[in-house]
Design a protein around this motif. Structure first.
Motif, mmCIF file in Angstrom:
data_model
loop_
_atom_site.group_PDB
_atom_site.id
_atom_site.type_symbol
_atom_site.label_atom_id
_atom_site.label_comp_id
_atom_site.label_asym_id
_atom_site.label_seq_id
_atom_site.Cartn_x
_atom_site.Cartn_y
_atom_site.Cartn_z
ATOM 1 N N THR A 163 -59.642 -35.334 -34.615
ATOM 2 C CA THR A 163 -58.925 -34.298 -35.483
ATOM 3 C C THR A 163 -58.878 -33.117 -34.330
ATOM 4 N N GLY A 214 -57.426 -34.426 -30.605
ATOM 5 C CA GLY A 214 -55.905 -34.763 -31.253
ATOM 6 C C GLY A 214 -55.247 -32.685 -30.774
ATOM 7 N N ALA A 215 -56.211 -31.905 -31.567
ATOM 8 C CA ALA A 215 -56.042 -31.100 -30.931
ATOM 9 C C ALA A 215 -55.541 -30.173 -29.516
ATOM 10 N N MET A 217 -52.718 -31.902 -28.074
ATOM 11 C CA MET A 217 -51.136 -31.326 -28.589
ATOM 12 C C MET A 217 -51.029 -29.867 -27.691
ATOM 13 N N ARG A 228 -53.835 -26.745 -37.552
ATOM 14 C CA ARG A 228 -52.067 -27.546 -37.815
ATOM 15 C C ARG A 228 -51.716 -28.682 -37.243
ATOM 16 N N PHE A 229 -53.028 -29.069 -36.302
ATOM 17 C CA PHE A 229 -53.495 -30.558 -36.269
ATOM 18 C C PHE A 229 -53.607 -31.308 -37.612
ATOM 19 N N THR A 230 -54.049 -31.072 -38.473
ATOM 20 C CA THR A 230 -54.639 -31.514 -39.971
ATOM 21 C C THR A 230 -53.372 -31.074 -40.198
ATOM 22 N N LEU A 242 -50.327 -38.740 -29.740
ATOM 23 C CA LEU A 242 -49.899 -37.439 -29.748
ATOM 24 C C LEU A 242 -49.591 -36.648 -28.854
ATOM 25 N N LEU A 290 -44.530 -26.967 -33.333
ATOM 26 C CA LEU A 290 -46.402 -26.865 -32.868
ATOM 27 C C LEU A 290 -46.276 -25.049 -32.266
#
Length: 293
Positions: free
Chosen positions: A79, A82-83, A86, A92-94, A124, A137
């Motif tokens: 997570t 990954g955030a 992006m 917000r990613f979650t 992603l 996003l």
């Protein structure tokens, strides 16, 4: 692919361990690339499992940027990372992941038995470059419809992981019973017993039932959590599984009836309810047609 073609490929094929070394991949990276269909395999009829043709290894080695480009295509992130990929906050990613807007490909349990989902970094990054996704996003607030879903507790990460994992296992299935065993693995025992009342057929399915990912000994708290993730709990997903398993069982019965003691007759099975008329299947032929489709 004919049996003679497979045999010819096997003579010039690598084991998985050898192919991983030739491609400069860790075994976990190699297995994921096979899972995603980015490395093609052929059946190893001599000892079971899969092998990789030398021509496939040569093809991958000839790609631009090898080996870094291949390794990047199977890079997994959690997570937090990954955030960063992006360029959005972790929260917000979650939320986007819970909404099912991108799917995890693996998971593991940490020492607190919390589920840690892992995503493909390149998926992603691609999601973030699509113009239609930019408001998700960058907007200060998500659309009200999505906020309502989150408020209701929606979390599609497990369902989406099951879909990817199920697709991988079905691609490896080599006959209708193996396909049926894969589908049965995602149903809880009560639903499975309702759909397959014949104990000899359930025994046959168990033989081909793939084990859950190795994240805990069965019957332990960790093992039970993995089983829960593996078992479909979404009504639409469960309905789809029931329909597909009924179809796979029709093909399997025609292909090779489940073995049973001499003198035991298979019980009559009522026709499965189906959403629309379809072309009658004929065992292996019907299974192959649907598999290729």
């Amino acid at each position: 692919m004919t049996s003679s073609t497979i045999t010819r490929l096997q003579r010039t094929a690598y084991t998985s361990s050898r192919a991983a070394r030739e491609l400069g991949l860790k075994r976990s990276e190699f297995d994921l690339a096979v899972h995603l269909g980015r490395i093609r395999t052929v059946p190893d009829e001599g000892g079971g499992g899969r092998r990789i043709a030398r021509s496939e290894v040569d093809r991958l080695r000839a790609t631009d940027g090898f080996p870094d480009s291949l390794r990047e295509r199977v890079r997994l992130v959690g997570t937090t990372e990954g955030a960063k990929v992006m360029d959005i906050p972790v929260g917000r990613f979650t939320r986007l992941a819970r909404l099912g807007l991108f799917s995890p490909v693996r998971f593991y349990l940490n020492r607190y038995r919390a589920v840690v989902w892992l995503y493909l970094a390149d998926e992603l990054a691609e999601f973030a470059t699509v113009a239609e996704n930019r408001p998700l996003l960058t907007a200060r607030r998500m659309p009200e419809s999505l906020r309502d879903l989150l408020d209701e507790g929606v979390d599609l990460r497990a369902r989406n992981w099951r879909g990817r994992h199920r697709g991988f296992l079905l691609r490896l299935a080599q006959d209708p019973w193996e396909s049926a065993g894969v589908l049965a693995a995602f149903l809880d025992p009560v639903r499975l017993a309702e759909l397959v009342p014949d104990p000899y057929e359930r025994s046959r399915l168990s033989r081909f039932r793939p084990a859950p990912p190795a994240h805990g000994v069965p019957a332990t708290p960790a093992g039970q959590l993995v089983e829960k993730i593996m078992t479909a709990d979404d009504p639409a997903e469960t309905a789809w599984l029931r329909t597909e398993l009924a179809r796979a069982l029709e093909d399997a019965r025609r292909f090779r009836p489940a073995p049973r003691p001499a003198g035991r007759q298979a019980p009559s099975v009522p026709p499965a309810e189906e959403p629309a008329p379809r072309e009658p299947s004929r065992g292996l032929l019907g299974w192959l047609r649907r598999r290729s489709a």
